[in-house]
Design a protein around this motif. Structure first.
Motif, PDB file in Angstrom:
ATOM      1  N   PRO A 153       0.803  -1.233   0.000  1.00 50.11           N
ATOM      2  CA  PRO A 153       0.000   0.000   0.000  1.00 50.11           C
ATOM      3  C   PRO A 153       0.830   1.274   0.000  1.00 50.11           C
ATOM      4  CG  PRO A 153      -0.109  -1.111   2.136  1.00 50.11           C
ATOM      5  CD  PRO A 153       0.571  -2.052   1.199  1.00 50.11           C
ATOM      6  N   TRP A 156       0.916   2.230  -3.494  1.00 49.62           N
ATOM      7  CA  TRP A 156      -0.394   2.703  -3.966  1.00 49.62           C
ATOM      8  C   TRP A 156      -0.595   4.170  -3.609  1.00 49.62           C
ATOM      9  CZ3 TRP A 156      -3.716  -1.629  -1.216  1.00 49.62           C
ATOM     10  CH2 TRP A 156      -3.215  -2.885  -1.578  1.00 49.62           C
ATOM     11  N   THR A 269      -9.529   1.664  -2.354  1.00 48.54           N
ATOM     12  CA  THR A 269      -8.322   0.835  -2.344  1.00 48.54           C
ATOM     13  C   THR A 269      -7.287   1.373  -1.366  1.00 48.54           C
ATOM     14  OG1 THR A 269      -8.675   0.173  -4.647  1.00 48.54           O
ATOM     15  CG2 THR A 269      -6.438   0.003  -3.787  1.00 48.54           C
ATOM     16  N   GLY A 273      -6.079  -0.556   2.054  1.00 53.52           N
ATOM     17  CA  GLY A 273      -4.687  -0.929   2.299  1.00 53.52           C
ATOM     18  C   GLY A 273      -4.189  -0.443   3.648  1.00 53.52           C
ATOM     19  N   TRP A 277      -3.285  -3.061   6.888  1.00 57.38           N
ATOM     20  CA  TRP A 277      -1.927  -3.067   7.415  1.00 57.38           C
ATOM     21  C   TRP A 277      -1.875  -2.646   8.885  1.00 57.38           C
ATOM     22  CZ3 TRP A 277       2.665  -4.986   6.946  1.00 57.38           C
ATOM     23  CH2 TRP A 277       3.746  -4.387   7.584  1.00 57.38           C
ATOM     24  N   GLY A 290      -2.151  -7.221   3.506  1.00 53.03           N
ATOM     25  CA  GLY A 290      -2.462  -6.076   2.666  1.00 53.03           C
ATOM     26  C   GLY A 290      -1.461  -5.797   1.573  1.00 53.03           C
ATOM     27  N   TYR A 305      -5.004  -3.009  -7.813  1.00 53.35           N
ATOM     28  CA  TYR A 305      -4.905  -1.972  -6.783  1.00 53.35           C
ATOM     29  C   TYR A 305      -4.073  -0.779  -7.249  1.00 53.35           C
ATOM     30  CZ  TYR A 305      -6.634  -5.667  -3.674  1.00 53.35           C
ATOM     31  OH  TYR A 305      -7.379  -6.655  -3.092  1.00 53.35           O
ATOM     32  N   THR A 455      -8.060  -8.343   1.086  1.00 48.93           N
ATOM     33  CA  THR A 455      -8.096  -6.879   1.071  1.00 48.93           C
ATOM     34  C   THR A 455      -9.180  -6.361   0.139  1.00 48.93           C
ATOM     35  OG1 THR A 455      -5.716  -6.838   1.517  1.00 48.93           O
ATOM     36  CG2 THR A 455      -6.692  -4.819   0.667  1.00 48.93           C
ATOM     37  N   THR A 459     -11.953  -3.391   0.497  1.00 48.89           N
ATOM     38  CA  THR A 459     -12.119  -2.355  -0.524  1.00 48.89           C
ATOM     39  C   THR A 459     -13.584  -2.204  -0.926  1.00 48.89           C
ATOM     40  OG1 THR A 459      -9.895  -2.816  -1.373  1.00 48.89           O
ATOM     41  CG2 THR A 459     -11.403  -1.639  -2.825  1.00 48.89           C
TER      42      THR A 459
END
Length: 566
Positions: A153, A156, A269, A273, A277, A290, A305, A455, A459
């Motif tokens: 993440p 991301w 998303t 994440g 986590w 995650g 993601y 995950t 989401t």
């Protein structure tokens, strides 16, 4: 009141209403207003996004970049990951600093857009390097027990913040020339997501089928267990691939509804994440805590993601720019976004139901321990959520459906989506003793014997909340539109059927003429407010004769009277 051709033109009368705004559309008396045009659209043209909105976008970009530093980037690097590479931390800090400098650049500075993009290029290249490293390890460790690094993440959030920081400033239009290229890059990201997810599915399916056909045992012992491995690999992989394809299709579309849904999915998303986590139960929700692996390795992979977060950052500043006068187009866009989200929820819930049926069939066939009650409860949650989402998707286009009912049912879908995550972890079968590798690894792994919740379920839970917000906004827009239509219908009923239309203020200005009647009922003379050279049709005029040649009028001389004999 008079006016002749050689008189000075009369200017506007103080206090009179302006006849027409320069930016407003020309419209004569009795002509209907064009559809979709707000009554004040001509007098108050819509301005571009305010400085406050620009500062909000910059603040979000900076926040995403900073939080991205605090989250893991893969299974082997990041804060909270033991033995992370310190040199890589220095590189990450340097590229983050460059992106933050780009955020601080003033938008109005000449050439700022190019400088802003150049400062964010190193960050984007670092994210691509992590993706390439995972692809390399996936190919290298294919068919073995070694786990690739994946994309966490932190990447991301980082790519979302970098793309927000790199975008050109909003000029006021929803679409401008500079943004057209960014929209094209979002389509490229969408296609790349679908292609990579398909390739990952095929690669993982190949290794699992190969293992089932050429396992450690003799190939002559091919039986029910081998069939179960192949069937499970196909079912799990197809469900994950369909979810990625359905969601990534929105990235390649140019409609506003698809872009709004992409923004909602990307935001969901990022939030999912962070939740997976940070929460202690995150390792039970997702076996990799995650950190996304490849598609079909453990459900939806990083191909989805990462692409959704990046595309959401591209579309968000313009898709969410506040509109002063919501129109039917805005209402339809929010409704389309809600319907797209409901479709994704329905597809994944039906896929989860199929995966649970497959697991139950495998457990019964191979005499594995299972709980019939737990399986039925989990399947019931999936089925009810899917059916309700499908019904809402079909009926959202029905304007006769009450907005309050629609919002309430969307709230039920959100509640069920979140409840699916809770019961999926609470009722999932577990090993009596955790595997040795799970106990030794501080980052990923759990003791679940069946891992369907992931995950992506979190989401979808956040996405369901976004759908609820979209339903409320759509109901607000619809209510305003219906009230406006009712006011128009009321005005039409009150006006007499054969009455001529009242004089339009844009054409004439009335000046009261003094008389016996009170000022409110006094007769008036209309003076046209057109160009000064235009003659009045029937205005009063003063006749002036031709006095160029004049003659003298004879005047008798004065006489003096004298009396006689004086």
């Amino acid at each position: 009141v008079s006016q002749s051709s050689d008189d000075a033109p009369t200017g506007p009368i103080a206090g009179a209403r302006a006849t027409q705004s320069p930016a407003g559309p020309q419209r004569t008396a009795g002509q209907p207003r064009p559809a979709g045009l707000h009554p004040q659209a001509g007098l108050h043209p819509q301005a571009g996004p305010s400085r406050r909105w620009t500062m909000v976008v910059k603040g979000k970009a900076a926040g995403l970049l900073i939080v991205g530093l605090l989250l893991p980037w893969n299974l082997y690097f990041g804060i909270g990951i033991p033995d992370s590479n310190t040199t890589l931390f220095a590189v990450l800090g340097a590229v983050t600093l460059l992106s933050l400098i780009a955020v601080a650049l003033p938008a109005a500075k000449p050439g700022a857009n190019r400088v802003r993009l150049a400062l964010n290029v190193p960050y984007l290249l670092l994210v691509l390097a992590f993706v390439g490293f995972d692809v390399f390890e996936t190919v290298r460790f294919g068919g073995t027990v070694n786990v690739p690094g994946g994309v966490g993440p932190g990447a991301w959030l980082g790519i979302a913040g970098a793309l927000l920081s790199a975008q050109p400033a909003i000029t006021g239009a929803t679409e401008d020339g500079a943004f057209g290229r960014w929209a094209g890059s979002a389509r490229i990201i969408g296609y790349a997501s679908i292609v990579l997810a398909t390739a990952s599915f095929g690669f993982n399916l190949y290794w699992r089928v190969r293992y089932a056909l050429h396992g450690p045992g003799d190939s002559a012992q091919f039986g029910k267990q081998n069939i179960a491995v192949i069937a499970t690999a196909v079912v799990y992989g197809v469900v994950a691939l369909i979810a990625v394809v359905v969601a990534s299709r929105w990235l390649v579309r140019s409609s506003k509804g698809s872009r709004l849904e992409t923004v909602a999915l990307g935001a969901s998303t990022v939030v999912a994440g962070i939740i997976v986590w940070l929460l202690p139960v995150g390792r039970d929700i997702d076996a990799f805590h995650g950190i996304a692996q490849n598609t079909s390795t453990a459900g939806v992979g990083f191909e989805g993601y990462l692409a959704w977060a990046a595309a959401a950052a591209i579309f968000a500043p313009r898709a969410l720019a506040r509109q002063r006068h919501p129109s039917t187009t805005e209402e339809n866009a929010w409704r389309t976004a809600a319907r797209n989200g409901l479709l994704l929820i329905a597809v994944w819930c039906l896929g989860s139901l199929l995966m649970r049926i497959d697991d139950l069939a495998v457990a019964v066939t191979l005499d594995y321990p299972y709980s019939r009650y737990d399986t039925l409860v989990l399947a019931a949650f999936d089925l009810v959520t899917a059916v309700l989402a499908i019904w809402l998707r079909i009926n959202l286009v029905n304007e006769s459906l009450s907005a309050r009912l629609t919002s309430s049912l969307c709230g039920v879908v959100a509640t069920l989506s979140i409840a699916r995550v809770v019961v999926g972890v609470a009722l999932a079968p577990r090993f009596a003793e955790p595997p040795t590798a799970v106990a030794e690894n501080p980052v990923y792994g759990n003791d679940l014997a069946q891992q369907i919740t992931s995950t992506f379920d979190v989401t979808l839970g956040v996405l369901a909340v976004c759908i609820l917000v979209a339903a409320i906004i759509t109901g607000h827009f619809s209510g305003r539109r219906l009230r406006r239509q009712q006011r128009r219908a009321t005005r039409k009923r009150v006006a007499p059927a054969g009455a001529p239309p009242p004089p339009v203020a844009e054409q004439t200005t009335r000046i009261p003429v003094p008389g016996a009647a009170p000022p409110s009922a006094a007769a008036t003379t209309r003076i046209q407010t057109g160009p000064p050279t235009t003659q009045l049709a029937q205005g009063p005029r003063i006749f002036r004769g031709d006095d160029s040649t004049t003659g003298q009028i004879p005047v008798p001389k004065p006489q003096i009277y004298r009396p006689p004999n004086s």
